[in-house]
Design an enzyme around this catalytic site. Structure first.
Site, PDB file in Angstrom:
ATOM      1  N   GLY A  24       0.826  -1.206   0.000  1.00  0.00           N
ATOM      2  CA  GLY A  24       0.000   0.000   0.000  1.00  0.00           C
ATOM      3  C   GLY A  24       0.855   1.249   0.000  1.00  0.00           C
ATOM      4  N   GLY A  25       2.079   1.120  -0.497  1.00  0.00           N
ATOM      5  CA  GLY A  25       3.037   2.214  -0.425  1.00  0.00           C
ATOM      6  C   GLY A  25       2.746   3.406  -1.309  1.00  0.00           C
ATOM      7  N   GLY A  27      -0.232   4.802  -1.489  1.00  0.00           N
ATOM      8  CA  GLY A  27      -1.392   5.494  -0.937  1.00  0.00           C
ATOM      9  C   GLY A  27      -1.013   6.760  -0.181  1.00  0.00           C
ATOM     10  N   TYR A  28      -2.016   7.385   0.401  1.00  0.00           N
ATOM     11  CA  TYR A  28      -1.843   8.677   1.073  1.00  0.00           C
ATOM     12  C   TYR A  28      -0.762   8.613   2.150  1.00  0.00           C
ATOM     13  CZ  TYR A  28      -2.865  12.822   3.861  1.00  0.00           C
ATOM     14  OH  TYR A  28      -2.751  14.006   4.561  1.00  0.00           O
ATOM     15  N   LEU A  29      -0.852   7.626   3.028  1.00  0.00           N
ATOM     16  CA  LEU A  29       0.131   7.499   4.100  1.00  0.00           C
ATOM     17  C   LEU A  29       1.299   6.613   3.705  1.00  0.00           C
ATOM     18  CD1 LEU A  29       0.832   8.251   6.999  1.00  0.00           C
ATOM     19  CD2 LEU A  29      -0.410   6.210   7.752  1.00  0.00           C
ATOM     20  N   ARG A  49       0.900  -2.971  -7.841  1.00  0.00           N
ATOM     21  CA  ARG A  49       0.177  -3.742  -8.849  1.00  0.00           C
ATOM     22  C   ARG A  49       0.828  -3.631 -10.214  1.00  0.00           C
ATOM     23  NH1 ARG A  49      -4.210  -1.087  -6.300  1.00  0.00           N
ATOM     24  NH2 ARG A  49      -5.443  -2.474  -4.943  1.00  0.00           N
ATOM     25  N   LYS A 147     -10.622  -3.672  11.652  1.00  0.00           N
ATOM     26  CA  LYS A 147      -9.236  -3.615  12.117  1.00  0.00           C
ATOM     27  C   LYS A 147      -9.021  -4.511  13.335  1.00  0.00           C
ATOM     28  CE  LYS A 147      -8.075   0.968  10.299  1.00  0.00           C
ATOM     29  NZ  LYS A 147      -7.628   2.345  10.602  1.00  0.00           N
ATOM     30  N   ARG A 151      -6.367  -7.614  13.887  1.00  0.00           N
ATOM     31  CA  ARG A 151      -5.519  -7.790  15.067  1.00  0.00           C
ATOM     32  C   ARG A 151      -5.635  -9.214  15.605  1.00  0.00           C
ATOM     33  NH1 ARG A 151      -5.593  -2.591  19.163  1.00  0.00           N
ATOM     34  NH2 ARG A 151      -4.841  -1.003  17.693  1.00  0.00           N
TER      35      ARG A 151
END
Length: 317
Positions: A24-25, A27-29, A49, A147, A151
């Protein structure tokens, strides 16, 4: 499985830094986490991807990754073989996927367990605490419950973890000077949820990336929640507005929205407005971001101390 040729080349440098895989690198964060990993000298891998996207902005971002020494690995949460292959090349796996893919992290957990070599997993959290929050629907189902399920999957798999809690991102919480539905500072009136006296916490996205990386192989953060809660960035909405008034030399009329009116607005608003309001209600009315003590047996506070010499949190001005 033989060691990938690129990893042999990196290993020849005799680096003692753990290999970091970010899922997810782009993305926004996620881009801040990737940048922090590379900047701190970690051999960094980013699962993407498409390594040659047609979108100019995405292509430029990936080039910036490569210019920083990041290795791009082609893969997807829907392709288990690609996940296992990527995970086998890493020591630490960090997920920063967005809301639609949070539940899909069970596949990543399965890949980590199958690979058997990962020393730490940091799932996508970075917001309301999944084990403490009582946020209103639909935020509870879309974020908190999902989430929390991740966990439990991580813990059941016996994977060493760190959960990261951050409060409000600068980019979401500050453009409207704390107004949850505003994208710009107030002109003459500021809308405040509740009485405006409940403290919330704001954190710069770059700091989130940095402190996440500093915790990635820190034994003090293993199997604990990392709380990034800078005291200088923790204040009430009234205090934040007062700072803005001093900075601008203007005085703004305050419109306080009682809790029952906020709850009614959450129930009647469409997505994503109801999600944004529910997060705001959890923070500004319920006090979920600042009104709690950190149990040292379960959490680590990285807002009150520097993890390495010279590392300084950004504060609100």
């Amino acid at each position: 499985m033989a060691m990938p040729r690129w990893k042999k080349m990196c290993t020849s440098k005799q680096s003692v830094d753990p290999y970091i895989l970010v899922v997810g690198g782009t993305g926004y964060l996620g881009r801040h986490v990737v940048a922090a990993s590379a900047r701190l000298g970690h051999p960094t891998l980013a699962l993407v991807r498409d390594t040659a996207p047609s979108d100019p902005a995405k292509a430029a971002l990936l080039k910036s990754f490569q210019d920083a020494g990041v290795t791009l690995l082609k893969g997807d949460l829907d392709d288990q073989a690609s996940l296992v292959s990527a995970v086998k090349a890493a020591d630490v796996v960090i997920s920063t996927v967005g809301a639609p893919q949070i539940a899909d992290q069970t596949r990543l957990v399965a890949a980590i367990k199958e690979a058997g070599n990962v020393k730490r997993f940091i799932p996508s959290e970075f917001g309301l605490d999944a084990d403490r929050s009582d946020a209103e629907e639909p935020t509870r189902s879309m974020f908190i419950t999902t989430k929390a399920a991740i966990r439990r999957a991580v813990e059941a798999a016996g994977v060493a973890y760190t959960y990261v809690w951050t409060g409000y991102f600068f980019g979401y919480g500050l453009p409207g000077i704390g107004q949850v539905l505003a994208q710009a500072p107030p002109v003459d009136k500021a809308v405040i949820l509740g009485d405006g006296d409940t403290e919330v916490s704001f954190v710069d996205e770059g700091d989130i990336g940095t402190y996440t990386m500093l915790a990635a192989d820190d034994p003090r953060a293993e199997n604990k929640t990392l709380y990034i809660k800078p005291p200088a960035n923790t204040l009430s909405h009234n205090e934040l507005l007062a700072l803005w008034e001093r900075k601008t030399g203007k005085t703004f009329r305050r419109e306080y929205v009682p809790e029952q009116a906020v709850l009614k607005q959450i129930q009647e608003s469409p997505i994503p407005v109801n999600i944004i309001l529910a997060i705001g209600h959890a923070g500004y009315v319920r006090g979920e971001q600042a009104g709690f003590e950190i149990d040292p047996a379960k959490g680590v506070d990285r807002g009150r101390q520097r993890a390495v010499p010279g590392c300084q949190l950004h504060h609100r001005r």
